[in-house]
Every structure is written in C-alpha cells, then in structure tokens.
Design a protein around this motif. Structure first.
Motif, PDB file in Angstrom:
ATOM      1  N   SER A   1      38.878  75.965  69.560  1.00  0.00           N
ATOM      2  CA  SER A   1      39.132  75.451  70.906  1.00  0.00           C
ATOM      3  C   SER A   1      38.889  73.951  70.878  1.00  0.00           C
ATOM      4  O   SER A   1      37.944  73.485  70.254  1.00  0.00           O
ATOM      5  CB  SER A   1      38.177  76.082  71.930  1.00  0.00           C
ATOM      6  N   VAL A   2      39.741  73.219  71.565  1.00  0.00           N
ATOM      7  CA  VAL A   2      39.584  71.766  71.608  1.00  0.00           C
ATOM      8  C   VAL A   2      39.734  71.293  73.048  1.00  0.00           C
ATOM      9  O   VAL A   2      40.620  71.748  73.764  1.00  0.00           O
ATOM     10  CB  VAL A   2      40.592  71.051  70.682  1.00  0.00           C
ATOM     11  N   ALA A   3      38.823  70.434  73.469  1.00  0.00           N
ATOM     12  CA  ALA A   3      38.897  69.854  74.811  1.00  0.00           C
ATOM     13  C   ALA A   3      39.758  68.601  74.752  1.00  0.00           C
ATOM     14  O   ALA A   3      39.526  67.723  73.929  1.00  0.00           O
ATOM     15  CB  ALA A   3      37.506  69.512  75.318  1.00  0.00           C
ATOM     16  N   ILE A   4      40.744  68.560  75.610  1.00  0.00           N
ATOM     17  CA  ILE A   4      41.599  67.382  75.721  1.00  0.00           C
ATOM     18  C   ILE A   4      41.482  66.898  77.155  1.00  0.00           C
ATOM     19  O   ILE A   4      41.893  67.583  78.090  1.00  0.00           O
ATOM     20  CB  ILE A   4      43.055  67.705  75.335  1.00  0.00           C
ATOM     21  N   ILE A   5      40.871  65.743  77.304  1.00  0.00           N
ATOM     22  CA  ILE A   5      40.621  65.179  78.626  1.00  0.00           C
ATOM     23  C   ILE A   5      40.973  63.707  78.607  1.00  0.00           C
ATOM     24  O   ILE A   5      41.200  63.124  77.556  1.00  0.00           O
ATOM     25  CB  ILE A   5      39.146  65.361  79.052  1.00  0.00           C
ATOM     26  N   GLY A   6      41.000  63.106  79.767  1.00  0.00           N
ATOM     27  CA  GLY A   6      41.261  61.674  79.841  1.00  0.00           C
ATOM     28  C   GLY A   6      41.360  61.216  81.272  1.00  0.00           C
ATOM     29  O   GLY A   6      41.034  61.945  82.206  1.00  0.00           O
ATOM     30  N   THR A   7      41.868  60.038  81.425  1.00  0.00           N
ATOM     31  CA  THR A   7      41.959  59.413  82.732  1.00  0.00           C
ATOM     32  C   THR A   7      42.908  60.163  83.656  1.00  0.00           C
ATOM     33  O   THR A   7      43.837  60.822  83.204  1.00  0.00           O
ATOM     34  CB  THR A   7      42.402  57.941  82.601  1.00  0.00           C
ATOM     35  N   ARG A   8      42.667  60.022  84.935  1.00  0.00           N
ATOM     36  CA  ARG A   8      43.557  60.631  85.927  1.00  0.00           C
ATOM     37  C   ARG A   8      44.796  59.779  86.152  1.00  0.00           C
ATOM     38  O   ARG A   8      45.757  60.239  86.758  1.00  0.00           O
ATOM     39  CB  ARG A   8      42.801  60.834  87.243  1.00  0.00           C
ATOM     40  N   GLU A   9      44.770  58.558  85.696  1.00  0.00           N
ATOM     41  CA  GLU A   9      45.911  57.654  85.857  1.00  0.00           C
ATOM     42  C   GLU A   9      46.300  57.043  84.512  1.00  0.00           C
ATOM     43  O   GLU A   9      46.132  55.839  84.285  1.00  0.00           O
ATOM     44  CB  GLU A   9      45.569  56.560  86.876  1.00  0.00           C
ATOM     45  N   PRO A  10      46.829  57.871  83.593  1.00  0.00           N
ATOM     46  CA  PRO A  10      47.176  57.326  82.276  1.00  0.00           C
ATOM     47  C   PRO A  10      48.414  56.427  82.341  1.00  0.00           C
ATOM     48  O   PRO A  10      49.263  56.584  83.222  1.00  0.00           O
ATOM     49  CB  PRO A  10      47.471  58.580  81.452  1.00  0.00           C
ATOM     50  N   THR A  11      48.480  55.523  81.400  1.00  0.00           N
ATOM     51  CA  THR A  11      49.702  54.738  81.237  1.00  0.00           C
ATOM     52  C   THR A  11      50.767  55.659  80.658  1.00  0.00           C
ATOM     53  O   THR A  11      50.470  56.791  80.248  1.00  0.00           O
ATOM     54  CB  THR A  11      49.458  53.567  80.265  1.00  0.00           C
TER      55      THR A  11
END
Length: 189
Positions: free
Chosen positions: A115-125
């Motif tokens: 399992s891998v968590a992929i997360i990031g900004t709510r407003e990506p470029t």
C-alpha cells in the motif's frame, strides 16, 4: 457478519469516555482478558479511565454512545476495527500515532505491505497533476493499493488514476463515515 468483535466493542466504549485516548486504550488492550474485567478494575490500572469515571454514570453513557456508533456503522455497511483485530492493518498499528479505532467501508488491501499513500496539495499546478497521476499509475500497474485522503487536488487525482487503472484504492476520512468531504466525491464512494 459481525461488524465489531466483543473486545473492540469494549474498547470503542472506553474511547467514548472523556479523556481516554489512544495511549490509554492501548494500555487497556494489553491487559489480559481486559474486556472481561469490570470497568472498576480497569480504572484501578489506568488513571485516565479512573478520572473519566469520577462523576458517575459516564460508563453507561459511553456504552450508549458506542452502541450508536455501531448502529451508524451498520447503516453504512461498515465495520469497526481496533489493533487487536486481525484485519487491522499491521503497518498502521506499528506507527507511533496510529488511530486506535478504524471505521472501514469496503475492503482493505489484500497485501497491506503493498500500500502506498499518495497525497499532496489541494491546488496542484498542471505539472503537479501530471506527476501525481504518473506516480499513481506506476504503483497501480505494479499491483499496489493506493491510499489517500479523498480531498480535492492530488488526493482526488490519485484516487481517480487508481480507479482508471483498475487498482485498489483506500480513502482515509478523518471525520468519519457519515460525511464524505468534499461533497462532490460522494458519488465515488
């Protein structure tokens, strides 16, 4: 199918006591046959439980609150897990601040170690969107389960890319099963 084991039901009730958090729940779960002990015996061993019970009537209220949580889980076709349950993800249990109670709808990864968590900004470029999609696609093609928060932005991109690749995906909701946020993601659940 039972949605909750008797021991987890007891721990859920304990978690409804004001001031009884994950550390106290973990200590309680390590006591042999903890769910067969009386609440007073546990209070003698765990100061947070004793403090929570100091006013009288709190234990019955906690059990009633837990029963409502179980009813709500059943309404949502969900189950409730704690680290003492076999289905609780072992890698999650090994983390320092694992949530002691999980509400699960659907299935967890068959191979949790993949399992891998992929997360990031709510407003990506636009570049960020491409990168989030590519990373997700790579892991999805390797048979990994994609875990993210279902928020807008990179989380949503990860879930969508996983679904498009036919991969397993898990949405982690910090606010419970009764509320999918943002609302535009309800149809995906």
């Amino acid at each position: 199918m039972s949605l909750i084991s008797p021991a987890t039901r007891f721990l859920l009730s304990l978690s409804m006591l004001k001031g009884v958090g994950p550390a106290a729940l973990k200590r309680a779960s390590l006591i042999p046959d903890f769910c067969e002990k009386g609440i007073e015996d546990l209070a003698n061993d765990i100061s947070q439980i004793a403090k929570a019970l100091s006013g009288g009537g709190e234990w019955q209220n906690a059990k009633d609150d837990a029963a409502r949580q179980i009813e709500q889980a059943e309404r949502h076709l969900s189950r409730i897990l704690s680290p003492i349950d076999d289905e609780y993800p072992r890698l999650l249990a090994a983390t320092r601040d694992d949530p002691f109670i999980l509400y699960v709808k659907g299935s967890l990864a068959k191979q949790p170690e993949k399992s891998v968590a992929i997360i990031g900004t709510r407003e990506p470029t636009m570049h960020g969107e491409v990168v989030a999609g590519r990373i997700t696609q790579f892991y999805a093609e390797q048979g990994w389960s994609i875990v993210s928060g279902l928020a807008i932005g990179c989380d949503a991109i990860a879930h969508q890319a996983a679904l498009e690749a036919g991969a397993h995906t898990v949405a982690v909701l910090a606010h419970g099963l009764q509320m999918v946020a943002p609302a535009r993601h309800k149809k995906s659940c």
